[in-house]
Design a protein around this motif. Structure first.
Motif, mmCIF file in Angstrom:
data_model
loop_
_atom_site.group_PDB
_atom_site.id
_atom_site.type_symbol
_atom_site.label_atom_id
_atom_site.label_comp_id
_atom_site.label_asym_id
_atom_site.label_seq_id
_atom_site.Cartn_x
_atom_site.Cartn_y
_atom_site.Cartn_z
ATOM 1 N N ARG A 70 -6.870 -0.738 -5.928
ATOM 2 C CA ARG A 70 -7.045 -1.316 -4.572
ATOM 3 C C ARG A 70 -5.849 -0.990 -3.687
ATOM 4 O O ARG A 70 -5.993 -0.559 -2.541
ATOM 5 N N THR A 76 -5.441 -1.862 0.344
ATOM 6 C CA THR A 76 -5.604 -3.312 0.578
ATOM 7 C C THR A 76 -4.260 -4.035 0.522
ATOM 8 O O THR A 76 -3.286 -3.537 -0.049
ATOM 9 N N ARG A 109 1.459 -4.285 0.780
ATOM 10 C CA ARG A 109 0.508 -3.169 0.797
ATOM 11 C C ARG A 109 1.262 -1.857 0.586
ATOM 12 O O ARG A 109 2.487 -1.805 0.749
#
Ligand SMILES: C[S@@+](CC[C@H](N)C(=O)[O-])C[C@H]1O[C@@H](n2cnc3c(N)ncnc32)[C@H](O)[C@@H]1O
Length: 502
Positions: A70, A76, A109
């Motif tokens: 991710r 994300t 992130r």
């Protein structure tokens, strides 16, 4: 924005990141296994919801891998404790200070795209900036492009023979250099963008590879040097000369960068050397694209095989590049309008996109330059086809008609494709072709005689004897048949449909 600057990331930290990625199973196979075939394919198409679904449901022992997928592939925001667990060898603060991650409130992130990539034999990591799909908003001016369609097409088109010295001009994230590493002793990789060189250095280090990275434009960083193999996916986008993004805009108007590259390349190839260049070229109203590219090649003294894979009209061409940069619709409309106006002023009817493969002729040999339009999806230019193409042209140059008549030829695995129309007496054949499946432009039209000749070429009987048998069968003069058949036989050899048996 990525905090990685020209200085790059501390090599020890790169090693620690690599160790953490590997121990989490963040490899091409590991990701494919976690996601399953359908979701992995969806990820490849840019469809992310199934990836979120699978990774959030991952069992505890796959949590680290799920978080990395991710974080690094989808961009994300993730909870700090999850990311901490994903990188046990280093701290979030160190990763952020080096521009690998960034804090967003209480979350984290990725500031870079780090993705596993396989060359078919080994697994690597490729480091680039995040593209417009991963990070919303316009790209930064010195954006470092990740693996794109053009990167993959070029990598596929490169001949993979073992050589001593190779040059990757405009290396970006290092994807071409990475593929060269398996078969080249020494790799020089250049770029004008210092950040690209910093990210390419990370790609190299993560894969345990060592490249000579140099900054500069075109051949400036390798003045006076020669290479056995040169590959380049340069910033070929045809525009007014504005330099919005370094990765695609050369800063010179039109297709002048590709022209300079082709015109200078011969001075940097070793005897027998090969080059593969992705390029775009302007096609003006009422002109054949071949005129323009032939002009670039004329003074090079190199053998060339130029394949135009696509011809884009101005609107499609400009749209393609506007979509790439992630700008909002108003900005796209303004930029697109200016771009199209410039195309109109210049009388540009379209832009040709394709692959230029070059080879240094042997001593005393005249260069042969062949330009063709090959657009079939299953007719991609591959390294094996490029090698075979140059070998076939050499064979045809070296082989006189008499030698050809004495040679035993074989027919490659091909299909006969007949075209027929329904008529009063059933199907009536109106034409036929023989195709070598998967070969670029590997097709020739055939008449009855050529069909019989191809069926008879099994590497056993000399071509001349086969022609005599056919002539006797059809009651025609053997010499006349040979004269008629030889150009077609040469065409079939040139297309890889016939070849000399051992
Ligand atoms: C389209 S990207 C290709 C990146 C990578 N080699 C690939 O195959 O995906 C073009 C690269 O060329 C670099 N570049 C731009 N102008 C250049 C120049 N004049 N000389 C050398 N490299 C240049 C850009 O910074 C960018 O990294």
């Amino acid at each position: 924005m990525s905090g990685v600057d020209a200085g790059g990331v501390d090599p020890d930290l790169v090693d620690a990141i690599g160790a953490d990625l590997r121990s989490a199973g963040f490899t091409t196979d590991g990701v494919a296994e976690l996601l399953g075939a359908d979701t992995n394919a969806a990820l490849g198409r840019g469809v992310w919801w199934p990836v979120l679904r699978v990774t959030h449901a991952a069992p505890t022992d796959r949590q680290r891998l799920a978080v990395l997928v991710r974080l690094l592939l989808l961009g994300t925001e993730e909870a700090r404790d999850l990311v901490e667990a994903a990188f046990p060898s280093t701290s979030l603060e160190t990763l952020a200070a080096n521009g690998v991650l960034e804090f967003t409130g209480d979350k984290v992130r990725a500031a870079l795209d780090i993705r596993p990539h396989s060359d078919g034999a080994r697994d690597f990591y490729v480091v680039s900036d995040q593209d417009a799909a991963v990070r919303r908003g316009p790209l930064r001016h010195d954006h470092v492009l990740g693996i794109g369609g053009a990167s993959v097409s070029l990598a596929r088109a490169v001949t993979r023979n073992p050589v001593r010295r190779a040059l990757d001009l405009g290396t970006g994230c290092g994807i071409q250099a990475l593929h060269l590493d398996a078969h080249c002793d020494e790799i020089v990789a250049t770029d004008t963008n210092e950040r690209a060189l910093a990210l390419a250095a990370m790609t190299a280090r993560l894969g345990g590879m060592s490249w000579d990275l140099r900054q500069g434009s075109l051949f400036e960083p390798v003045a006076g040097e020669r290479f056995d193999l040169i590959v380049s996916n340069p910033p070929f986008v045809v525009g007014s000369g504005a330099r919005d993004y370094i990765y695609r805009d050369s800063g010179v108007a039109g297709d002048a960068l590709c022209q300079s590259l082709i015109e200078q390349i011969g001075a940097h190839l070793s005897p027998g050397g090969t080059a593969h260049i992705m390029a775009n070229w302007i096609v003006r109203e009422g002109h054949d694209w071949r005129e323009r590219v032939s002009g670039w090649l004329a003074g090079t003294g190199l053998h060339a095989w130029v394949v135009q894979r696509e011809l884009a009209d101005p609107v499609s061409y400009v749209s393609l590049w506007l979509a790439d940069a992630g700008e909002d619709l108003d900005r796209q409309a303004q930029r697109g309008g200016e771009w199209l106006d410039w195309f109109t002023e210049q009388g540009i009817a379209g832009v040709g996109m394709g692959m230029i493969s070059l080879r240094v002729p042997r001593d005393g040999e005249l260069p042969e330059q062949i330009l063709e339009e090959i657009t079939g999806a299953d007719e991609a230019v591959t390294g094996a086809e490029v090698d075979a193409f140059f070998a076939r042209r050499a064979f045809l140059r070296d082989t006189s008609d008499d030698m050809l008549l004495a040679a035993r030829l074989s027919t490659a695995p091909v299909f006969l494709e007949a075209q027929a129309l329904p008529g009063p007496d059933g199907w009536q054949e109106v034409g036929a072709a023989v195709r070598r499946p998967g070969g670029p432009a590997a097709v020739i039209g055939v008449d009855e005689v050529m069909r019989a000749l191809l069926a008879g070429c099994r590497g056993e009987v000399p071509l001349g004897a086969l022609i005599q048998l056919l002539a006797a069968h059809h009651g025609v003069d053997a010499d006349a048949l040979a004269q008629a058949a030889l150009p077609e036989v040469r065409e079939a050899i040139g297309r890889g449909i016939l070849y000399q048996a051992e």
